[in-house]
Design a protein around this motif. Sequence first.
Motif, mmCIF file in Angstrom:
data_model
loop_
_atom_site.group_PDB
_atom_site.id
_atom_site.type_symbol
_atom_site.label_atom_id
_atom_site.label_comp_id
_atom_site.label_asym_id
_atom_site.label_seq_id
_atom_site.Cartn_x
_atom_site.Cartn_y
_atom_site.Cartn_z
ATOM 1 N N LEU A 1 -7.900 4.109 7.034
ATOM 2 C CA LEU A 1 -7.344 3.076 6.149
ATOM 3 C C LEU A 1 -8.392 2.026 5.803
ATOM 4 N N GLY A 2 -9.228 1.661 6.755
ATOM 5 C CA GLY A 2 -10.303 0.711 6.470
ATOM 6 C C GLY A 2 -11.300 1.274 5.475
ATOM 7 N N TRP A 3 -11.618 2.550 5.615
ATOM 8 C CA TRP A 3 -12.539 3.201 4.671
ATOM 9 C C TRP A 3 -11.923 3.273 3.276
ATOM 10 N N ILE A 4 -10.643 3.603 3.216
ATOM 11 C CA ILE A 4 -9.944 3.695 1.928
ATOM 12 C C ILE A 4 -9.847 2.323 1.278
ATOM 13 N N GLY A 5 -9.607 1.290 2.070
ATOM 14 C CA GLY A 5 -9.492 -0.062 1.520
ATOM 15 C C GLY A 5 -10.793 -0.556 0.908
ATOM 16 N N GLY A 6 -11.920 -0.039 1.366
ATOM 17 C CA GLY A 6 -13.211 -0.454 0.820
ATOM 18 C C GLY A 6 -13.646 0.344 -0.393
ATOM 19 N N ASN A 7 -12.948 1.433 -0.708
ATOM 20 C CA ASN A 7 -13.303 2.261 -1.861
ATOM 21 C C ASN A 7 -12.506 1.847 -3.091
ATOM 22 N N SER A 8 -12.932 2.384 -4.225
ATOM 23 C CA SER A 8 -12.246 2.053 -5.476
ATOM 24 C C SER A 8 -10.935 2.822 -5.589
ATOM 25 N N VAL A 9 -10.110 2.385 -6.516
ATOM 26 C CA VAL A 9 -8.805 3.012 -6.722
ATOM 27 C C VAL A 9 -8.992 4.170 -7.693
ATOM 28 N N GLU A 10 -9.197 5.357 -7.161
ATOM 29 C CA GLU A 10 -9.322 6.567 -7.972
ATOM 30 C C GLU A 10 -8.777 7.751 -7.206
ATOM 31 N N TYR A 11 -8.886 8.941 -7.795
ATOM 32 C CA TYR A 11 -8.145 10.129 -7.382
ATOM 33 C C TYR A 11 -8.086 10.421 -5.883
ATOM 34 N N PRO A 12 -9.138 10.728 -5.190
ATOM 35 C CA PRO A 12 -8.863 11.160 -3.810
ATOM 36 C C PRO A 12 -8.464 10.010 -2.893
ATOM 37 N N PHE A 13 -8.919 8.807 -3.188
ATOM 38 C CA PHE A 13 -8.696 7.686 -2.278
ATOM 39 C C PHE A 13 -7.250 7.200 -2.310
ATOM 40 N N VAL A 14 -6.599 7.282 -3.436
ATOM 41 C CA VAL A 14 -5.206 6.821 -3.529
ATOM 42 C C VAL A 14 -4.302 7.719 -2.693
ATOM 43 N N GLU A 15 -4.469 9.034 -2.808
ATOM 44 C CA GLU A 15 -3.624 9.965 -2.066
ATOM 45 C C GLU A 15 -3.882 9.886 -0.558
ATOM 46 N N ILE A 16 -5.146 9.770 -0.183
ATOM 47 C CA ILE A 16 -5.469 9.638 1.243
ATOM 48 C C ILE A 16 -4.877 8.339 1.787
ATOM 49 N N GLY A 17 -4.934 7.269 1.000
ATOM 50 C CA GLY A 17 -4.355 5.994 1.415
ATOM 51 C C GLY A 17 -2.845 6.079 1.579
ATOM 52 N N GLN A 18 -2.178 6.801 0.686
ATOM 53 C CA GLN A 18 -0.730 6.943 0.800
ATOM 54 C C GLN A 18 -0.350 7.740 2.043
ATOM 55 N N LEU A 19 -1.097 8.807 2.328
ATOM 56 C CA LEU A 19 -0.821 9.590 3.533
ATOM 57 C C LEU A 19 -1.091 8.775 4.800
ATOM 58 N N SER A 20 -2.185 8.037 4.805
ATOM 59 C CA SER A 20 -2.520 7.237 5.981
ATOM 60 C C SER A 20 -1.523 6.099 6.180
ATOM 61 N N ALA A 21 -1.090 5.463 5.101
ATOM 62 C CA ALA A 21 -0.110 4.383 5.218
ATOM 63 C C ALA A 21 1.218 4.923 5.742
ATOM 64 N N SER A 22 1.634 6.091 5.274
ATOM 65 C CA SER A 22 2.888 6.655 5.770
ATOM 66 C C SER A 22 2.768 7.057 7.240
ATOM 67 N N PHE A 23 1.601 7.573 7.672
ATOM 68 C CA PHE A 23 1.428 7.881 9.094
ATOM 69 C C PHE A 23 1.449 6.607 9.932
ATOM 70 N N TYR A 24 0.877 5.522 9.410
ATOM 71 C CA TYR A 24 0.867 4.248 10.135
ATOM 72 C C TYR A 24 2.295 3.817 10.469
ATOM 73 N N PHE A 25 3.174 3.845 9.468
ATOM 74 C CA PHE A 25 4.560 3.443 9.705
ATOM 75 C C PHE A 25 5.307 4.472 10.532
ATOM 76 N N MET A 26 5.007 5.751 10.322
ATOM 77 C CA MET A 26 5.675 6.797 11.095
ATOM 78 C C MET A 26 5.314 6.681 12.576
ATOM 79 N N TYR A 27 4.103 6.280 12.878
ATOM 80 C CA TYR A 27 3.694 6.120 14.275
ATOM 81 C C TYR A 27 4.562 5.072 14.963
#
Length: 171
Positions: free
Chosen positions: A133-159
């Motif tokens: 999530l820290g790596w994704i937050g430092g990258n720009s908002v484009e194709y692979p980073f948005v989807e990885i961020g959504q998956l990581s954010a959902s795992f964060y809450f699921m944990y």
Amino acid sequence: HGSNNPLGIYFKIEKISFYPYFYLKDLVGWITFSIIYLFFVYFLPNYLGHPDNYIPANPMVTPTHIVPEWYFLPFYAILRSIPDKLGGVIAMFAAIIILFFLPWLNTSMIRNIEFKSISKKLFWLLLANCIILGWIGGNSVEYPFVEIGQLSASFYFMYFVCLLPLSGIVE
């Protein structure tokens, strides 16, 4: 009672007095830190700075490379992972507030993680997820980073909502 005593030794002969041993050890640490700190302050004041600090400010243009400090990047990634602005703000604050509910979310009778193998593995997954999530937050908002961020954010809450209480019940 004094210092930490994990072995449970209560003999006075095996105790170390606070003064001079701990006092001098801490004093050496403070003096070493002060020397290094003052070296940077007086001799290399711009060494740890960023070169973008010397670009003249333009109030009409926001630079695209601006991101929060490293300790805010996971929460910034959660904010950006939700397309709706209000939903992103709510998710970001929920990610912070959920940490305050940890004492009630941990349902295990054993508080020490040393004896819980499932919780150990889940902890390392959460740590890896926060780094992602820290790596994704430092990258720009484009194709692979948005989807990885959504998956990581959902795992964060699921944990915190599902996996932590379930691991406490199973263990």
